[in-house]
Scaffold this motif. Structure first.
Motif, short mmCIF file in Angstrom:
data_model
loop_
_atom_site.label_atom_id
_atom_site.label_comp_id
_atom_site.label_asym_id
_atom_site.label_seq_id
_atom_site.Cartn_x
_atom_site.Cartn_y
_atom_site.Cartn_z
N SER A 155 -6.26 9.23 3.50
CA SER A 155 -5.08 10.09 3.40
C SER A 155 -5.12 10.94 2.13
O SER A 155 -4.83 12.14 2.15
CB SER A 155 -3.80 9.25 3.41
OG SER A 155 -3.66 8.56 4.64
N TRP A 156 -5.51 10.33 1.02
CA TRP A 156 -5.55 11.07 -0.25
C TRP A 156 -6.76 11.98 -0.34
O TRP A 156 -6.79 12.89 -1.19
CB TRP A 156 -5.53 10.09 -1.43
CG TRP A 156 -4.13 9.72 -1.76
CD1 TRP A 156 -3.40 8.69 -1.23
CD2 TRP A 156 -3.23 10.42 -2.62
NE1 TRP A 156 -2.12 8.69 -1.72
CE2 TRP A 156 -1.99 9.74 -2.58
CE3 TRP A 156 -3.36 11.54 -3.43
CZ2 TRP A 156 -0.88 10.17 -3.32
CZ3 TRP A 156 -2.26 11.95 -4.17
CH2 TRP A 156 -1.04 11.28 -4.11
N ASN B 83 1.01 4.35 -2.75
CA ASN B 83 1.04 5.74 -2.35
C ASN B 83 2.23 6.47 -2.97
O ASN B 83 2.10 7.58 -3.49
CB ASN B 83 1.12 5.83 -0.82
CG ASN B 83 1.17 7.26 -0.33
OD1 ASN B 83 0.25 8.05 -0.52
ND2 ASN B 83 2.28 7.62 0.31
N MET C 174 -6.25 6.61 -6.71
CA MET C 174 -5.97 5.80 -5.53
C MET C 174 -7.09 4.80 -5.28
O MET C 174 -6.83 3.65 -4.86
CB MET C 174 -5.77 6.70 -4.30
CG MET C 174 -5.46 5.93 -3.01
SD MET C 174 -4.09 4.73 -3.15
CE MET C 174 -2.68 5.83 -3.34
N GLN D 175 -5.27 4.59 3.02
CA GLN D 175 -4.82 5.28 1.80
C GLN D 175 -5.91 6.19 1.24
O GLN D 175 -5.64 7.32 0.83
CB GLN D 175 -4.39 4.26 0.74
CG GLN D 175 -3.12 3.52 1.06
CD GLN D 175 -1.92 4.46 1.24
OE1 GLN D 175 -1.83 5.50 0.60
NE2 GLN D 175 -1.02 4.09 2.13
N PHE E 167 0.82 -1.21 0.00
CA PHE E 167 0.00 0.00 0.00
C PHE E 167 0.85 1.26 0.00
O PHE E 167 0.47 2.27 -0.60
CB PHE E 167 -0.97 -0.03 1.18
CG PHE E 167 -2.08 -1.01 1.00
CD1 PHE E 167 -3.22 -0.66 0.28
CD2 PHE E 167 -2.00 -2.29 1.52
CE1 PHE E 167 -4.25 -1.56 0.09
CE2 PHE E 167 -3.03 -3.20 1.34
CZ PHE E 167 -4.16 -2.84 0.61
N THR E 168 2.01 1.21 0.65
CA THR E 168 2.91 2.36 0.58
C THR E 168 3.47 2.52 -0.82
O THR E 168 3.67 3.65 -1.30
CB THR E 168 4.07 2.20 1.59
OG1 THR E 168 3.52 2.11 2.90
CG2 THR E 168 5.01 3.39 1.53
#
Length: 503
Positions: A351-352, A268, A308, A348, A264-265
């Protein structure tokens, strides 16, 4: 808009991160196989700590980038030099505190982390990892900020690809021969020194008119303290999970977290490479054309939140089969947790959801208000993580993150829509709500199908149709709720390119 810069930023940002993503998937598997979950969890934890400590510069960097937009639009070389001089002065001051932090962490982390790795090895890993940051802060951080504000993020991305590729190559070599892991950080430190020479050469060739001047301490970057607080809060927020697991449970469980986090990072980082390379358009448009800005704002929201959503939807469907393949033969700890994919996906997405609105709050001068909310978000995550880890373990720290993230999402939307653009929340709600709903539908439907994935070839063969379906749905949903995206793209394409800052 400079079309050439835009294309280079997208190609280098996305393409470069694909290379890093591919290498990044190979290396942790070799680390686990060669050194075990304990060492992999240890290295992952230390790397994450310093990657987020590096965000401390982003406070100064964001303030400097905001200050650079106006002189860049006006081709004011003296103004650019003045801002660059102030930024460099701040970066060099903060390097002292960063260096002290490196020394303290080098001494303390070997005592704090629950690992079987000896003290000296942990000390050397931490020390050389941290010293790479010291060199970067002092010598090249100002140049990277100038390139981002000037629309040349593709240069930074190119350097990052080479840097990461070399460091991953060293990791693969060391893991194959079973060498002491501390040597890796020494090589990484030497690579960082090479970067200094590259940036020096590039700026002498492309920005010969840039001159650094001695600036009095009374000369300040606007809102730089607020940006620093915000980035400090994000550093605390982002590094909480693995640190809590390493301190209160074990570095082995941190290794489990790192495998899921790796996927997942990577998504990102892949998307962020493009976003950070082209978000100069937001800052320049805000200062140049306030009437056009809301449309550009919504288009960026649809583009990046939608992208995303597509990526986490694909990852959600495929990640458990991938982890089973990736950790096959590793028996020192269980790597399969059914609840982790949905929680990581939510982290995620949330965050986005505040990237574009958060960027606007900084450009428009609301950094101080946002810094307070960022601290509240960070401490909420820390407290909830420490409490929930004792009851739910690895799931608890992720759930704490999901609880804390909406605080800033809601506040940034409030500032962006009501205070800055003076409009209703409806556009933001449509864009975010439709993407959340799309992910929820994919997650529910996937529960009724079990893909027969038993090899990496199966993963690719089933991943392609899954990716196509998610991409088509994501594009359709975002164009349905925000059809102006295509119209804006055509308008920007017809505009004359801005004059480049090249010599």
């Amino acid at each position: 808009m400079n079309k050439s810069k835009f294309i280079k930023n997208v190609v280098f940002g996305f393409g470069g991160q694909l290379i890093i993503l591919a290498l990044g998937l190979i290396v942790p598997r070799m680390m686990i196989s060669s050194y075990g979950s304990d060492v992999n969890g240890l290295v992952s934890t230390i790397t994450q700590i310093f990657s987020y400590m590096a965000l401390l510069e982003a406070g100064i960097g964001q303030a400097a980038k905001n200050a650079l937009y106006k002189p860049i639009i006006k081709n004011d070389k003296n103004g650019i030099s003045e801002v660059a001089s102030i930024a460099r002065s701040y970066f060099r001051r903060i390097t002292l505190f960063y260096g002290i932090g490196v020394i303290l962490l080098s001494v303390l982390l070997p005592l704090i982390l629950k690992t079987d790795v000896d003290y000296l090895t942990v000390f050397l890993i931490v020390f050389f990892e941290g010293m790479s940051g010291v060199v970067t802060f002092y010598f090249i951080q100002t140049q990277t900020v100038i390139l981002m504000a000037d629309g040349r993020g593709y240069v930074n991305n190119g350097v990052t690809v080479v840097n990461k590729s070399l460091s991953y190559g060293v990791k693969i070599f060391m893991a194959y021969f079973g060498m002491n892991i501390a040597f890796l950080q020494l090589i990484y430190f030497l690579i960082t020194i090479v970067k200094v020479f590259f940036y020096t050469f590039y700026f002498r060739k492309n920005y010969p008119w840039l001159h650094y001047r001695k600036t009095p301490r009374s000369v300040k970057l606007k809102d730089r303290n607020s940006f620093i607080i915000t980035e400090l809060a994000w550093t605390l927020f982002s590094s909480t999970d693995m640190i809590v697991l390493s301190m209160f449970v074990s570095t082995q469980l941190a290794s489990v977290y790192s495998v899921y986090n790796l996927i997942f990072t990577s998504l990102n980082v892949l998307l962020n490479a493009v976003y950070t390379s082209v978000n100069y358009m937001l800052g320049q448009t805000y200062h140049k054309d306030r009437a056009l800005y809301p449309k550009v704002h919504d288009s960026f929201m649809s583009l990046f939140v939608g992208s995303m959503t597509i990526m986490v939807s694909i990852a959600y469907v495929l990640i458990l089969p991938f982890v089973q393949l990736y950790t096959r033969g590793v028996n020192d700890i269980n790597y399969i947790y059914a609840a982790m994919p949905v929680l990581f996906s939510m982290v995620q997405l949330l965050s986005w959801s505040r990237n574009v609105t958060g960027n606007l709050t900084g450009v428009a001068g609301y950094a101080k208000q946002v810094s307070i909310i960022s601290l509240i978000e960070a401490f909420t995550n820390i407290i909830a993580s420490v409490v929930l880890v004792f009851f739910f373990g690895i799931i608890g720290v992720l759930f704490a993150t999901v609880i804390a993230l909406p605080i800033k999402v809601i506040y940034c939307a409030y500032l962006a829509d009501k205070k800055i653009m003076n409009r209703s929340y409806w556009n933001t709600i449509k864009i975010l709500g439709s993407n959340y709903a799309l992910f929820a539908v994919v997650a529910v439907i996937s529960q009724f199908f079990e893909l027969p994935i038993h090899s990496y070839l199966d993963l690719i063969l089933y991943g392609i149709p899954v990716g196509i379906v998610c991409a088509v749905l994501g594009v359709a949903v975002n164009l349905l709720v925000n059809p102006y995206c295509l119209k804006l793209a055509k308008q920007l394409k017809r505009r004359k390119p801005q004059k480049s800052q090249e010599a």
